[in-house]
Design an enzyme around this catalytic site. Structure first.
Site, PDB file in Angstrom:
ATOM      1  N   MET A   1       1.224  -8.112   1.440  1.00 48.66           N
ATOM      2  CA  MET A   1       0.131  -7.153   1.363  1.00 48.66           C
ATOM      3  C   MET A   1      -0.109  -6.555   2.741  1.00 48.66           C
ATOM      4  O   MET A   1      -0.357  -7.275   3.691  1.00 48.66           O
ATOM      5  CB  MET A   1      -1.146  -7.830   0.880  1.00 48.66           C
ATOM      6  CG  MET A   1      -1.008  -8.493  -0.489  1.00 48.66           C
ATOM      7  SD  MET A   1      -2.529  -9.232  -1.036  1.00 48.66           S
ATOM      8  CE  MET A   1      -2.633 -10.591   0.121  1.00 48.66           C
ATOM      9  N   CYS A   2       0.008  -5.256   2.855  1.00 52.96           N
ATOM     10  CA  CYS A   2      -0.303  -4.464   4.051  1.00 52.96           C
ATOM     11  C   CYS A   2       0.928  -4.220   4.926  1.00 52.96           C
ATOM     12  O   CYS A   2       1.834  -5.047   4.999  1.00 52.96           O
ATOM     13  CB  CYS A   2      -1.395  -5.078   4.899  1.00 52.96           C
ATOM     14  SG  CYS A   2      -2.929  -5.443   4.021  1.00 52.96           S
ATOM     15  N   THR A   3       0.906  -3.080   5.586  1.00 51.76           N
ATOM     16  CA  THR A   3       1.943  -2.671   6.524  1.00 51.76           C
ATOM     17  C   THR A   3       1.279  -2.002   7.709  1.00 51.76           C
ATOM     18  O   THR A   3       0.349  -1.220   7.538  1.00 51.76           O
ATOM     19  CB  THR A   3       2.924  -1.682   5.869  1.00 51.76           C
ATOM     20  OG1 THR A   3       3.495  -2.278   4.696  1.00 51.76           O
ATOM     21  CG2 THR A   3       4.033  -1.280   6.825  1.00 51.76           C
TER      22      THR A   3
END
Length: 329
Positions: free
Chosen positions: A1-3
């Site tokens: 989850m998330c970049t």
């Protein structure tokens, strides 16, 4: 989850894009936090400070900061890392609650180097707290970047901070740990290997795609083109909306995206469920000591219906400072 992706663009500007991927709404508003506000560690008060720098931050539930930048051009980004292990909290040593962890750096430091030196010197601990919406205890790591293009990834493994500090560390996603992500990247064409650029939404595939595309962005002619460029990379690494598969109720989707222009001191926010992009020019906010905090309500009917768009520094409403989640006594 998330970049998270740092772009040291050819003309000298530094921009950072970030996707927030999560399986529920985080109740995110933007906050303007002035200098001079007194805060503490949220785990007993052994560490207290007075904010040296003002900042604009994206909050979660108005109780913790998960993304943002300060007036000197230092930015922070909290992302999920399942492997995080923070150890048993020893209250004889400096510690920070997870809710205020990132904010401490924005309040106190102008550069990544200053922040990393402080961590090395103090051996500060991070104390996890339950998600106020569910009680779930997050496992997260932190990225810091600054207007010089410097970068650090900070992970807590076996109770101690492990830091990757280099201008080369421009991409961060999630599992596995950062050292293993670097090893996986070396298998990709253009980074030492022969595997093609991967296309799934796994953290390692997003890492590879982001690293590939940020290195191929054209030199922008102006700050607006620069923001558009880094957003194009973030959208390539975003996760679409979808119905969770059986046995996977917590599949994440990208719920919002940010761009921190660390050179021009502009913070851009885009919700994936609302029609307009908003941004804040930090020079238009009052960060002076004694000024009141400001809150930009992104959850009201006006915001949801697209009433907020463009430069929105004048829409922050005066407020008491954000009250950070603390460890129960």
């Amino acid at each position: 989850m998330c970049t998270r992706v740092v772009w040291n663009e050819p003309s000298g500007g530094v921009l950072v894009g970030r996707n927030m991927d999560y399986h529920r709404d985080t109740g995110t508003n933007l906050w303007s936090l002035p200098r001079g506000v007194e805060r503490n560690d949220g785990v007993g008060g052994n560490l207290a400070w007075r904010a040296k720098y003002g900042s604009v931050v994206a909050g979660a539930y108005d109780m913790m900061t998960v993304d943002g930048m300060n007036e000197e051009g230092l930015a922070g980004h909290v992302l999920w890392l399942t492997e995080s292990t923070y150890g048993t909290y020893d209250n004889s040593k400096p510690g920070l609650s997870m809710a205020v962890w990132m904010q401490y750096f924005l309040d106190n430091f102008a550069t990544v180097d200053e922040a990393v030196s402080w961590i090395d010197r103090t051996g500060v601990q991070v104390v996890p707290l339950g998600d106020p919406a569910t009680g779930e205890v997050p496992a997260v790591h932190l990225a810091l970047d600054d207007a010089t293009g410097d970068s650090a990834v900070i992970e807590y493994l076996d109770g101690k901070a492990v830091i990757w500090h280099s201008r080369d560390h421009v991409v961060m996603t999630n599992s596995p740990t950062y050292d293993k992500q670097i090893d996986l990247l070396r298998q990709i064409e253009g980074f030492g290997g022969d595997k093609p650029i991967p296309g799934t939404d796994s953290a390692s595939d997003r890492f590879a795609r982001a690293a590939h595309y940020v290195g191929r962005l054209p030199d922008p002619e102006n700050p607006v083109e620069a923001v558009a460029g880094i957003l194009s990379v973030m959208r390539n690494a975003a996760q679409p909306f979808r119905t969770p598969a059986p046995g996977k109720p917590y599949v994440s989707q990208t719920i919002w995206q940010t761009v921190a222009d660390l050179t021009n001191k502009r913070y851009v926010f885009e919700s994936t469920t609302r029609p307009n992009i908003v941004w804040v020019d930090l020079d238009d906010l009052d960060f002076s000591e004694g000024a009141r905090a400001g809150k930009l309500d992104l959850l009201s009917d006006t915001a949801l219906q697209g009433g907020l768009a463009g430069e929105v520094s004048g829409h922050f409403e005066k407020s008491d400072p954000m009250q950070f989640l603390t460890l129960p006594s």
